[in-house]
Design a protein around this motif. Structure first.
Motif, PDB file in Angstrom:
ATOM      1  N   UNK A 292       0.802  -1.215   0.000  1.00  0.00           N
ATOM      2  CA  UNK A 292       0.000   0.000   0.000  1.00  0.00           C
ATOM      3  C   UNK A 292       0.841   1.274   0.000  1.00  0.00           C
ATOM      4  N   UNK A 293       2.111   1.167   0.390  1.00  0.00           N
ATOM      5  CA  UNK A 293       2.981   2.345   0.422  1.00  0.00           C
ATOM      6  C   UNK A 293       3.621   2.691  -0.909  1.00  0.00           C
ATOM      7  N   UNK A 294       3.378   1.900  -1.930  1.00  0.00           N
ATOM      8  CA  UNK A 294       3.981   2.200  -3.243  1.00  0.00           C
ATOM      9  C   UNK A 294       3.318   3.431  -3.836  1.00  0.00           C
ATOM     10  N   UNK A 295       4.135   4.417  -4.160  1.00  0.00           N
ATOM     11  CA  UNK A 295       3.622   5.664  -4.743  1.00  0.00           C
ATOM     12  C   UNK A 295       3.379   5.492  -6.236  1.00  0.00           C
ATOM     13  N   UNK A 296       2.324   6.134  -6.709  1.00  0.00           N
ATOM     14  CA  UNK A 296       1.982   6.081  -8.131  1.00  0.00           C
ATOM     15  C   UNK A 296       3.081   6.716  -8.975  1.00  0.00           C
ATOM     16  N   UNK A 297       3.237   6.201 -10.181  1.00  0.00           N
ATOM     17  CA  UNK A 297       4.138   6.685 -11.220  1.00  0.00           C
ATOM     18  C   UNK A 297       5.606   6.462 -10.879  1.00  0.00           C
ATOM     19  N   UNK A 298       5.905   5.591  -9.923  1.00  0.00           N
ATOM     20  CA  UNK A 298       7.284   5.231  -9.616  1.00  0.00           C
ATOM     21  C   UNK A 298       7.635   3.948 -10.377  1.00  0.00           C
ATOM     22  N   UNK A 299       8.897   3.585 -10.355  1.00  0.00           N
ATOM     23  CA  UNK A 299       9.323   2.333 -10.991  1.00  0.00           C
ATOM     24  C   UNK A 299       8.593   1.155 -10.351  1.00  0.00           C
ATOM     25  N   UNK A 300       8.497   1.158  -9.028  1.00  0.00           N
ATOM     26  CA  UNK A 300       7.814   0.073  -8.328  1.00  0.00           C
ATOM     27  C   UNK A 300       6.361  -0.047  -8.773  1.00  0.00           C
ATOM     28  N   UNK A 301       5.684   1.082  -8.902  1.00  0.00           N
ATOM     29  CA  UNK A 301       4.279   1.093  -9.302  1.00  0.00           C
ATOM     30  C   UNK A 301       4.130   0.562 -10.727  1.00  0.00           C
ATOM     31  N   UNK A 302       5.034   0.964 -11.608  1.00  0.00           N
ATOM     32  CA  UNK A 302       4.984   0.492 -12.991  1.00  0.00           C
ATOM     33  C   UNK A 302       5.163  -1.021 -13.050  1.00  0.00           C
ATOM     34  N   UNK A 303       6.088  -1.550 -12.245  1.00  0.00           N
ATOM     35  CA  UNK A 303       6.288  -3.001 -12.201  1.00  0.00           C
ATOM     36  C   UNK A 303       5.044  -3.705 -11.660  1.00  0.00           C
ATOM     37  N   UNK A 304       4.403  -3.108 -10.666  1.00  0.00           N
ATOM     38  CA  UNK A 304       3.180  -3.682 -10.106  1.00  0.00           C
ATOM     39  C   UNK A 304       2.048  -3.647 -11.135  1.00  0.00           C
ATOM     40  N   UNK A 305       1.970  -2.579 -11.922  1.00  0.00           N
ATOM     41  CA  UNK A 305       0.960  -2.491 -12.986  1.00  0.00           C
ATOM     42  C   UNK A 305       1.144  -3.616 -14.000  1.00  0.00           C
ATOM     43  N   UNK A 306       2.382  -3.856 -14.396  1.00  0.00           N
ATOM     44  CA  UNK A 306       2.674  -4.917 -15.361  1.00  0.00           C
ATOM     45  C   UNK A 306       2.298  -6.280 -14.780  1.00  0.00           C
ATOM     46  N   UNK A 307       2.642  -6.520 -13.529  1.00  0.00           N
ATOM     47  CA  UNK A 307       2.275  -7.768 -12.867  1.00  0.00           C
ATOM     48  C   UNK A 307       0.754  -7.924 -12.851  1.00  0.00           C
ATOM     49  N   UNK A 308       0.051  -6.860 -12.508  1.00  0.00           N
ATOM     50  CA  UNK A 308      -1.411  -6.878 -12.449  1.00  0.00           C
ATOM     51  C   UNK A 308      -2.017  -7.181 -13.822  1.00  0.00           C
ATOM     52  N   UNK A 309      -1.491  -6.565 -14.870  1.00  0.00           N
ATOM     53  CA  UNK A 309      -2.013  -6.819 -16.214  1.00  0.00           C
ATOM     54  C   UNK A 309      -1.751  -8.263 -16.653  1.00  0.00           C
ATOM     55  N   UNK A 310      -0.584  -8.806 -16.304  1.00  0.00           N
ATOM     56  CA  UNK A 310      -0.315 -10.218 -16.623  1.00  0.00           C
ATOM     57  C   UNK A 310      -1.272 -11.127 -15.862  1.00  0.00           C
ATOM     58  N   UNK A 311      -1.583 -10.765 -14.614  1.00  0.00           N
ATOM     59  CA  UNK A 311      -2.541 -11.549 -13.825  1.00  0.00           C
ATOM     60  C   UNK A 311      -3.924 -11.501 -14.466  1.00  0.00           C
TER      61      UNK A 311
END
Length: 138
Positions: A8-27
């Motif tokens: 929940x602490x991942x800030x939007x538009x960061x590298x971490x958030x982008x990686x999480x978005x990609x993981x979510x889309x693959x899911x």
């Protein structure tokens, strides 16, 4: 405590958030009846993460983007498999810090693998992943 990894602490538009978005889309794509990747590991990972995916969904638009992410990953899988078939002494270096499943999706022989990547991933995994043997404070 939800028993999930706290992202929940991942800030939007960061590298971490982008990686999480990609993981979510693959899911999301893996849940399709005619999945391109069949990346069940991505789906399992997303189910173990505490994050506001409903809010992310509004931005990343899975209905439009899940297949683009899957097609790109599939092409990378094919290139990786081709390279590994031609280079028998290759070692795979993972830079994605446990967010990808290419090693499980790429067919062929077992290849030596080495972990690498940004320190935030390793630290976040140790600190936040319930039940992880190297979890801080455990």
């Amino acid at each position: 405590m939800t028993g999930k990894a706290d992202f929940t602490g991942i800030r939007w538009w960061t590298v971490e958030w982008t990686m999480l978005c990609t993981l979510y889309l693959r899911a999301c794509e893996s849940r399709s009846p005619h999945s391109i990747l069949g990346d069940r590991a991505a789906d399992e990972a997303v189910r173990r993460i505490d994050y506001n995916f409903a809010r992310m969904r509004w931005v990343v638009q899975p209905s439009a983007n899940q297949y683009l992410v899957a097609l790109r990953a599939r092409q990378l899988d094919l290139w990786a498999a081709d390279f590994l078939a031609r280079h028998q002494d290759a070692v795979v270096l993972h830079l994605g810090v446990r967010v990808g499943a290419r090693g499980r999706r790429t067919p062929g022989r077992r290849v030596p693998r080495a972990a690498g990547g940004k320190s935030f991933g390793r630290q976040r995994h140790r600190r936040r992943a319930p039940g992880h043997p190297r979890r801080e404070g455990a």
